[in-house]
Design an enzyme around this catalytic site. Sequence first.
Site, PDB file in Angstrom:
ATOM      1  N   ASN A  64      37.873  40.165  25.409  1.00  0.00           N
ATOM      2  CA  ASN A  64      36.787  39.884  26.366  1.00  0.00           C
ATOM      3  C   ASN A  64      37.301  39.485  27.743  1.00  0.00           C
ATOM      4  OD1 ASN A  64      37.805  37.447  25.415  1.00  0.00           O
ATOM      5  ND2 ASN A  64      35.860  36.381  25.644  1.00  0.00           N
ATOM      6  N   TYR A  65      38.596  39.285  27.867  1.00  0.00           N
ATOM      7  CA  TYR A  65      39.131  38.722  29.121  1.00  0.00           C
ATOM      8  C   TYR A  65      40.151  39.682  29.703  1.00  0.00           C
ATOM      9  CZ  TYR A  65      41.154  35.086  32.156  1.00  0.00           C
ATOM     10  OH  TYR A  65      41.574  34.353  33.226  1.00  0.00           O
TER      11      TYR A  65
ATOM     12  N   ASN B 121      29.582  44.463   9.463  1.00  0.00           N
ATOM     13  CA  ASN B 121      30.799  43.920   8.856  1.00  0.00           C
ATOM     14  C   ASN B 121      31.934  43.934   9.886  1.00  0.00           C
ATOM     15  OD1 ASN B 121      32.176  43.263   6.097  1.00  0.00           O
ATOM     16  ND2 ASN B 121      33.568  44.606   7.229  1.00  0.00           N
TER      17      ASN B 121
ATOM     18  N   TYR C  24      38.634  37.155  16.286  1.00  0.00           N
ATOM     19  CA  TYR C  24      38.141  36.426  17.450  1.00  0.00           C
ATOM     20  C   TYR C  24      36.950  37.170  18.041  1.00  0.00           C
ATOM     21  CZ  TYR C  24      37.388  34.724  22.097  1.00  0.00           C
ATOM     22  OH  TYR C  24      36.777  34.238  23.211  1.00  0.00           O
TER      23      TYR C  24
ATOM     24  N   GLU D 104      32.738 -26.598  22.639  1.00  0.00           N
ATOM     25  CA  GLU D 104      33.734 -25.520  22.574  1.00  0.00           C
ATOM     26  C   GLU D 104      34.944 -26.000  21.774  1.00  0.00           C
ATOM     27  OE1 GLU D 104      33.186 -22.339  23.558  1.00  0.00           O
ATOM     28  OE2 GLU D 104      31.192 -23.135  23.928  1.00  0.00           O
TER      29      GLU D 104
ATOM     30  N   SER E 270      39.496  47.055   9.891  1.00  0.00           N
ATOM     31  CA  SER E 270      40.471  45.976  10.073  1.00  0.00           C
ATOM     32  C   SER E 270      41.300  46.198  11.330  1.00  0.00           C
ATOM     33  CB  SER E 270      41.433  45.940   8.881  1.00  0.00           C
ATOM     34  OG  SER E 270      40.690  45.622   7.729  1.00  0.00           O
TER      35      SER E 270
ATOM     36  N   ARG F  55      42.611  -9.528  26.360  1.00  0.00           N
ATOM     37  CA  ARG F  55      43.317  -9.291  25.091  1.00  0.00           C
ATOM     38  C   ARG F  55      43.152  -7.859  24.565  1.00  0.00           C
ATOM     39  NH1 ARG F  55      40.973 -14.173  21.865  1.00  0.00           N
ATOM     40  NH2 ARG F  55      39.408 -14.036  23.513  1.00  0.00           N
TER      41      ARG F  55
ATOM     42  N   ARG G 285      33.082  27.623  18.653  1.00  0.00           N
ATOM     43  CA  ARG G 285      33.105  26.917  19.943  1.00  0.00           C
ATOM     44  C   ARG G 285      31.746  27.021  20.605  1.00  0.00           C
ATOM     45  NH1 ARG G 285      37.539  30.044  22.725  1.00  0.00           N
ATOM     46  NH2 ARG G 285      36.925  28.783  24.522  1.00  0.00           N
TER      47      ARG G 285
HETATM   48  C1  UD1 Z   1      31.349 -18.132  24.058  1.00  0.00           C
HETATM   49  C2  UD1 Z   1      30.585 -19.440  23.884  1.00  0.00           C
HETATM   50  C3  UD1 Z   1      30.888 -20.002  22.500  1.00  0.00           C
HETATM   51  C4  UD1 Z   1      30.509 -18.982  21.448  1.00  0.00           C
HETATM   52  C5  UD1 Z   1      31.221 -17.664  21.685  1.00  0.00           C
HETATM   53  C6  UD1 Z   1      30.699 -16.614  20.752  1.00  0.00           C
HETATM   54  C7  UD1 Z   1      30.443 -20.379  26.130  1.00  0.00           C
HETATM   55  C8  UD1 Z   1      30.966 -21.377  27.053  1.00  0.00           C
HETATM   56  N1  UD1 Z   1      30.973 -20.374  24.915  1.00  0.00           N
HETATM   57  O1  UD1 Z   1      32.723 -18.439  24.060  1.00  0.00           O
HETATM   58  O2  UD1 Z   1      30.186 -21.199  22.283  1.00  0.00           O
HETATM   59  O3  UD1 Z   1      30.784 -19.490  20.158  1.00  0.00           O
HETATM   60  O4  UD1 Z   1      31.007 -17.203  23.041  1.00  0.00           O
HETATM   61  O5  UD1 Z   1      31.410 -15.417  20.956  1.00  0.00           O
HETATM   62  O6  UD1 Z   1      29.560 -19.609  26.487  1.00  0.00           O
HETATM   63  N2  UD1 Z   1      31.373 -13.745  30.769  1.00  0.00           N
HETATM   64  C9  UD1 Z   1      30.915 -13.416  32.028  1.00  0.00           C
HETATM   65  N3  UD1 Z   1      31.322 -14.181  33.073  1.00  0.00           N
HETATM   66  C10 UD1 Z   1      32.138 -15.242  32.936  1.00  0.00           C
HETATM   67  C11 UD1 Z   1      32.611 -15.557  31.653  1.00  0.00           C
HETATM   68  C12 UD1 Z   1      32.203 -14.791  30.592  1.00  0.00           C
HETATM   69  O7  UD1 Z   1      30.162 -12.472  32.195  1.00  0.00           O
HETATM   70  O8  UD1 Z   1      32.447 -15.859  33.953  1.00  0.00           O
HETATM   71  C13 UD1 Z   1      30.948 -12.929  29.638  1.00  0.00           C
HETATM   72  C14 UD1 Z   1      32.100 -12.248  28.955  1.00  0.00           C
HETATM   73  O9  UD1 Z   1      32.301 -10.942  29.471  1.00  0.00           O
HETATM   74  C15 UD1 Z   1      31.615 -12.170  27.495  1.00  0.00           C
HETATM   75  C16 UD1 Z   1      30.715 -13.386  27.376  1.00  0.00           C
HETATM   76  O10 UD1 Z   1      30.354 -13.767  28.684  1.00  0.00           O
HETATM   77  O11 UD1 Z   1      30.859 -11.006  27.253  1.00  0.00           O
HETATM   78  C17 UD1 Z   1      31.338 -14.547  26.636  1.00  0.00           C
HETATM   79  O12 UD1 Z   1      32.500 -14.979  27.315  1.00  0.00           O
HETATM   80  P1  UD1 Z   1      33.804 -15.415  26.526  1.00  0.00           P
HETATM   81  O13 UD1 Z   1      34.828 -15.792  27.514  1.00  0.00           O
HETATM   82  O14 UD1 Z   1      34.144 -14.400  25.501  1.00  0.00           O
HETATM   83  O15 UD1 Z   1      33.293 -16.739  25.800  1.00  0.00           O
HETATM   84  P2  UD1 Z   1      33.887 -17.378  24.496  1.00  0.00           P
HETATM   85  O16 UD1 Z   1      35.063 -18.197  24.854  1.00  0.00           O
HETATM   86  O17 UD1 Z   1      34.050 -16.347  23.456  1.00  0.00           O
END
Ligand code: UD1
Length: 452
Positions: free
Chosen positions: A385-386, A376, A365, A154, A404, A15, A332
């Site tokens: 310079n260049y 002054n 400059y 969730e 001046s 997103r 600079r």
């Molecule tokens: C998650 C939580 C949710 C919480 C919310 C808070 C879970 C299942 N849910 O949901 O309960 O309220 O965060 O923000 O954990 N990531 C990985 N690998 C993966 C998936 C995710 O490294 O396979 C990392 C993402 O980069 C991110 C974090 O884990 O930094 C959270 O993942 P995201 O998909 O944002 O979880 P949410 O749906 O927000």
Amino acid sequence: MRVTAILLAAGQGTRMKSSLPKVLHPIAGKPMIWHALEAIKQSTTEKPVVVVGHGAEAVTKYLGDSAQSVLQEPQLGTGHAVMQAESLLKGKTDLVVVCYSDMPLLRGETLQALVETQKNNNGPISMLTVHSDHPRGFGRVIRNADGTVSAIVEEYVATPEQLQVKELNVGGYCFDANWLWGALSRIPKNHKKGEYYLTDTVELASKDGLAVHATVMDDLEETIGVNTRVHLSECDVAMRRRINHQHMLNGVTIVDPASTYIEVGVTIGADTVIMPNTYIHGKTLIGEGNVIGPNSIIRDSKIGNRCKVLASVMDGAVLENDVDMGPFARLRKGAHLGNHVHMGNFGEVKDSHLADGVKMGHFSYIGNAQIGVNTNIGAGTITCNYDGEKKHATEIGADVFIGSDTMLVAPIKIGDGARTGAGSVVTKNVAEDTLVVGMPARAIKKLERKTK
Ligand code: UD1
Ligand code: MG
């Protein structure tokens, strides 16, 4: 007790609609993940592990040796992400802190409190929660009658009743390491999405009759996660407000915090006043009693005490004390202005030292030059310079008066106490206490044109 953090950063961040990995987007001048790593430092004893996936190369490169990184490929959920760190950490840590790297406002003190909660918990998990009427898609926290947590649900699978729950899962956990490694393999595969959720470890513990404790946070702002650029700007505003507050508490006057952009890592002394619409970036050190702005941009620079920087730009420059600069001056890289230097409007200085008391009021400059005390520099003076290929140095002594519109064709030296008449084009060294004037342009040789 060994405490290690696992920072999850493998998600795509779809997103954000960006070619830059989400966690490298800056907040107050530093990538989001920098803020997460800073917060982690206070509560852990070992080097953190960052789980990378999307944009792994760029993120790993940014991390350098500040963290170990481990690749999660494909990304099958937050539980699966933590599994990737198991072989690195098994037997090497007592507690594991897990947090998400897209929560740049989470404070180190909050994670410290979380780790303390877990140290006093006989059960295997402590977690951070918050009460809010705006769930923002967070998981709901379901409690047992005794106050321990029984599950995190969730949003997309929650029942209408569960959706009414106001206590939300923030996304910060502290686990007993040994228990965690055993539990990861028991996380059920989520049928709808085919993923393994770290949050399901809560229900596993609860079903085993083990206590999951929750620390309720009171600062909702700390829990803002970044999923879109709208959230990014919310976090940036909040972080700037936090930084400005700290400077104000340290004795700095900020006339209009909303239009003052001070990055992380800037130091400002007491009784300095920051006027509106001012940007202070990078490694900048500002002393006491200065007035900066309005409308100034300062990056990687050092400013002493009692200086005025009005509507000017500084990048990689140094001001000693009592310098008066602007409006519309530009320093600079390598510009160094001594005590009581006055630099007025429309001047530019680069790689040059202006000794104490130099005055340069208008339209000049100065590049690759050394200028002696109390000299002054008249309006419109240029150090030429260049020569089209190389930069050459200009040396101007003490108590010199440059008239001046003088052109100083470098390399050139002007002795102490010398004067140049208005409009002079000076191509040869000038001895001490000597006045030079004139030198109109005249054709001296035919050039061979070089096309680039
Ligand atoms: C998650 C939580 C949710 C919480 C919310 C808070 C879970 C299942 N849910 O949901 O309960 O309220 O965060 O923000 O954990 N990531 C990985 N690998 C993966 C998936 C995710 O490294 O396979 C990392 C993402 O980069 C991110 C974090 O884990 O930094 C959270 O993942 P995201 O998909 O944002 O979880 P949410 O749906 O927000
Ligand atoms: Mg999220």
